[in-house]
Design a protein around this motif. Structure first.
Motif, PDB file in Angstrom:
ATOM      1  N   UNK A  72      -1.729  17.850 -24.947  1.00  9.19           N
ATOM      2  CA  UNK A  72      -2.482  16.747 -24.346  1.00  9.19           C
ATOM      3  C   UNK A  72      -3.979  16.929 -24.475  1.00  9.19           C
ATOM      4  N   UNK A  74      -7.401  16.784 -26.908  1.00 11.21           N
ATOM      5  CA  UNK A  74      -7.895  16.169 -28.131  1.00 11.21           C
ATOM      6  C   UNK A  74      -9.398  16.408 -28.240  1.00 11.21           C
ATOM      7  N   UNK A  98     -11.158  16.605 -24.670  1.00 13.95           N
ATOM      8  CA  UNK A  98     -10.589  15.820 -23.577  1.00 13.95           C
ATOM      9  C   UNK A  98      -9.149  16.248 -23.285  1.00 13.95           C
ATOM     10  N   UNK A 100      -5.809  14.690 -21.401  1.00 17.34           N
ATOM     11  CA  UNK A 100      -5.192  13.484 -20.854  1.00 17.34           C
ATOM     12  C   UNK A 100      -4.069  13.888 -19.916  1.00 17.34           C
ATOM     13  N   UNK A 101      -4.273  13.731 -18.620  1.00 15.82           N
ATOM     14  CA  UNK A 101      -3.162  13.973 -17.701  1.00 15.82           C
ATOM     15  C   UNK A 101      -2.177  12.801 -17.777  1.00 15.82           C
ATOM     16  N   UNK A 102      -2.684  11.607 -17.605  1.00 16.89           N
ATOM     17  CA  UNK A 102      -1.891  10.402 -17.789  1.00 16.89           C
ATOM     18  C   UNK A 102      -2.861   9.246 -17.995  1.00 16.89           C
ATOM     19  N   UNK A 103      -2.388   8.030 -17.944  1.00 20.05           N
ATOM     20  CA  UNK A 103      -3.265   6.882 -18.185  1.00 20.05           C
ATOM     21  C   UNK A 103      -4.344   6.767 -17.117  1.00 20.05           C
ATOM     22  N   UNK A 106      -8.125  11.056 -17.334  1.00 21.29           N
ATOM     23  CA  UNK A 106      -8.438  11.810 -18.548  1.00 21.29           C
ATOM     24  C   UNK A 106      -9.786  12.448 -18.297  1.00 21.29           C
ATOM     25  N   UNK A 157      -7.117   4.359 -16.144  1.00 23.93           N
ATOM     26  CA  UNK A 157      -6.733   3.065 -15.602  1.00 23.93           C
ATOM     27  C   UNK A 157      -6.768   3.112 -14.077  1.00 23.93           C
ATOM     28  N   UNK A 160      -3.198  -1.015 -13.514  1.00 24.43           N
ATOM     29  CA  UNK A 160      -2.617  -1.196 -14.846  1.00 24.43           C
ATOM     30  C   UNK A 160      -2.410  -2.665 -15.176  1.00 24.43           C
ATOM     31  N   UNK A 163      -5.483  -4.331 -16.124  1.00 26.07           N
ATOM     32  CA  UNK A 163      -6.263  -3.668 -17.152  1.00 26.07           C
ATOM     33  C   UNK A 163      -7.595  -3.160 -16.639  1.00 26.07           C
ATOM     34  N   UNK A 165     -10.228  -0.510 -15.529  1.00 27.38           N
ATOM     35  CA  UNK A 165     -10.444   0.869 -15.949  1.00 27.38           C
ATOM     36  C   UNK A 165     -11.752   1.409 -15.366  1.00 27.38           C
TER      37      UNK A 165
ATOM     38  N   UNK B  50      -0.216  -4.468 -23.639  1.00 30.21           N
ATOM     39  CA  UNK B  50      -0.986  -3.276 -23.288  1.00 30.21           C
ATOM     40  C   UNK B  50      -0.473  -2.055 -24.038  1.00 30.21           C
ATOM     41  N   UNK B  57      -0.898   4.439 -22.626  1.00 30.37           N
ATOM     42  CA  UNK B  57      -0.512   5.474 -23.580  1.00 30.37           C
ATOM     43  C   UNK B  57       0.513   6.453 -23.026  1.00 30.37           C
ATOM     44  N   UNK B  58       0.906   6.280 -21.772  1.00 33.35           N
ATOM     45  CA  UNK B  58       1.888   7.189 -21.181  1.00 33.35           C
ATOM     46  C   UNK B  58       2.927   6.398 -20.409  1.00 33.35           C
ATOM     47  N   UNK B  60       5.040   8.221 -18.539  1.00 31.61           N
ATOM     48  CA  UNK B  60       4.847   9.065 -17.378  1.00 31.61           C
ATOM     49  C   UNK B  60       4.066  10.282 -17.855  1.00 31.61           C
ATOM     50  N   UNK B  61       3.525  11.105 -16.962  1.00 29.43           N
ATOM     51  CA  UNK B  61       2.590  12.146 -17.400  1.00 29.43           C
ATOM     52  C   UNK B  61       3.106  13.036 -18.524  1.00 29.43           C
ATOM     53  N   UNK B 106      -6.367   8.793 -30.650  1.00 35.11           N
ATOM     54  CA  UNK B 106      -6.616   9.768 -31.709  1.00 35.11           C
ATOM     55  C   UNK B 106      -6.098   9.293 -33.053  1.00 35.11           C
TER      56      UNK B 106
END
Lengths: 365, 162
Positions: A72, A74, A98, A100-103, A106, A157, A160, A163, A165, B50, B57-58, B60-61, B106
């Motif tokens: 996770x 990048x 970075x 990314x834990x989840x949406x 990050x 997010x 969600x 949208x 953010x 979306x 992009x997930x 879930x985690x 990415x």
């Protein structure tokens, strides 16, 4: 002390997270480049920015690399080579890692495009991505908004379905030349009290919060705003508080494309005597309209108006008053190369106006 | 009276049969397919947009979205570009280049050249989502309901374009 504890906690989280997931054999790396070649013919022979000369020039050569590091993590980076009058300057515009834990969360650290408005993050120096030849002056000249930001960020997010953010950052304050004011990087970086005349970048910090929405119900629409707070380490002062607030709307359908940004730059307490009623507010905005012709989709005419207003006694930036109007057309040579031709006229109070014709071929590879 | 009733009944049966045939899983529908263990069975069109645009992009985690798209010039891709992305082919390419430039992704979605490859990759990749002609879907993937409807149902909105 608090910052060092946060930094240790951040590092520990990254280390734990990184060991919990299987590691790839090697990072997956993606490269993309952008470049542009320009031509200018103005009535004062000093091109649009008043710095370079008319004629042909290499604008930017941008190398953009991103890599999935596994687990996770990048990495993103961007290096710019900018040409002015047959000379070149190299700038590491971005470099950050970075997680990314989840949406919704990050977290990253490094150097970024300052997330104060829309244009700087969306296009920066990837001129093939933007419709016009030139960036708006509010973006192009760092005297109004910082171009880059060095520090740590959290983003993700909020809601969600809407949208909605956020981006929140904490890092170094401005260290760039404010141009018309005469202040240079050394002035903004602050003085080292132990060594008179020696500058130090460790004197001040800045924070930025941006909230914006990309409603999936309104495809191609984005809007939002940001707040940036800094304390400029201006020479012979105790620091000048700076507050930038901005808002934007971006409709990227292409038929039409509408971009509009507004920003207010506030400096206060310049004399350092606690007279909080002393404040100077400067405003800048632009509105851009473009329309891709459906019957001839390679053609996209556009126009933009931009203006900045400054109090005449603004002590940090000086007089930034400026207005500019431009109109042009973009033609897609291929799906990855474009030709733009543009007419622009700039008016500065108390100075003669500048007008000119410009051409640019911009491409990505 | 009897003849009238018989005729009416036959007419109703004929119409019902025609409706059933036309609304059976139409070969003209586009199915959104996901890996069987993806924790979603249905989505609204807005939610699907979306995911397909990389704004989500997930799942879930510990389960990232793995997006597969058909290669250009396929009727499946044409349908998705028209209804979900609402972009032309050049705009779609520029969208993903810009997405990566802004460090929001990415990489671009993986392109697959056939429905058979879509079936293969989506069924074997945890978190995968893709699209293919409904007529070509085989067991091994989950067909998602979009706005509460499945391919073949009257209210289903994703159709292949000719």
């Amino acid at each position: 002390m608090i910052l060092s504890k946060v930094g240790v906690a951040f590092t520990c989280c990254l280390l734990v997270a990184g060991t919990a997931v299987a590691q790839p054999d090697k990072p997956a790396v993606h490269f993309r480049g952008f470049a542009d070649v320009n031509f200018a013919a103005t009535d004062n022979h000093l091109s649009d920015d008043g710095k370079s000369h008319d004629g042909f020039s290499l604008g930017n050569l941008v190398g953009h690399v991103n890599a999935s590091l596994g687990g996770k993590f990048s990495f993103f980076s961007e290096v710019n080579v900018t040409g002015i009058d047959n000379q070149f300057s190299i700038d590491v515009a971005r470099a950050f890692v970075r997680y990314d834990y989840n949406d919704r969360l990050k977290i990253s650290g490094g150097r970024y495009h300052a997330p104060i408005g829309y244009w700087n993050v969306a296009f920066h120096r990837g001129l093939w991505l933007q419709t016009t030849i030139f960036r708006p002056d509010i973006i192009r000249e760092e005297w109004f908004q910082p171009d880059h930001f060095v520090g740590v960020m959290a983003e993700g997010l909020l809601v969600t379905r809407a949208g909605l953010r956020y981006i929140a950052g904490y890092g170094n304050g401005r260290d760039s030349d404010l141009g018309p004011s005469g202040l240079d990087a050394g002035d903004l970086a602050g003085q080292d009290s132990a060594t008179p005349g020696k500058v130090s970048t460790g004197k001040h910090r800045a924070g930025v919060v941006r909230v914006f929405a990309r409603p999936p119900q309104l495809n191609g629409v984005e809007f939002g705003g940001a707040v940036y707070r800094d304390t400029l380490a201006v020479a012979f002062t105790d620091g000048v508080p700076e507050l930038i607030t901005s808002a934007y709307l971006a409709i990227t359908h292409e038929a039409p494309e509408i971009l509009a940004e507004f920003s207010n730059l506030r400096h206060s307490d310049y004399y350092g005597d606690g007279r909080s009623h002393d404040a100077w507010n400067s405003q800048a905005f632009y509105v851009q309209f473009a329309y891709r012709i459906s019957q001839h989709p390679k053609w996209k005419p556009y126009a933009r108006f931009e203006k900045s207003l400054t109090p005449k006694d603004e002590p940090v930036t000086g007089n930034l008053e400026n207005s500019k109007i431009l109109a042009g057309i973009r033609y897609e040579l291929t799906d990855f190369a474009t030709l733009k031709v543009e007419y622009g006229q700039r008016d500065k109070p108390g100075a003669s106006g500048i007008s000119g014709v410009f051409a640019q071929t911009a491409f990505t590879f | 009276m009897f003849k009238t009733l018989l005729t009416t009944t036959a007419a109703i049966a004929l119409v019902a049969g025609l409706v059933a045939v036309s609304h059976a899983q139409s070969p003209g529908d586009l199915a959104i397919v996901a890996h069987p263990e993806t924790p979603v069975a249905q989505m609204s069109l807005a939610e699907l947009r979306q995911v397909m645009k990389g704004d989500r992009q997930y799942w879930k985690p510990d389960l990232p979205v793995v997006l597969f798209v058909r290669a250009a010039t396929s009727e499946e891709r044409t349908a998705v570009l028209g209804v979900i992305y609402q972009m032309t082919e050049p705009q779609f390419n520029q969208y993903w280049i810009a997405k990566q430039f802004r460090a929001e992704s990415t990489s671009a979605p993986t392109k697959l050249n056939s429905n058979a490859l879509t079936q293969q990759f989506v069924s074997s990749t945890p978190g995968a989502i893709g699209f293919m002609a409904a007529r070509d879907v085989k067991p091994g993937v989950k067909i998602l309901k979009i706005d509460g409807a499945s391919p073949g149902e009257p209210s289903y909105r994703l159709h292949l374009t000719k």
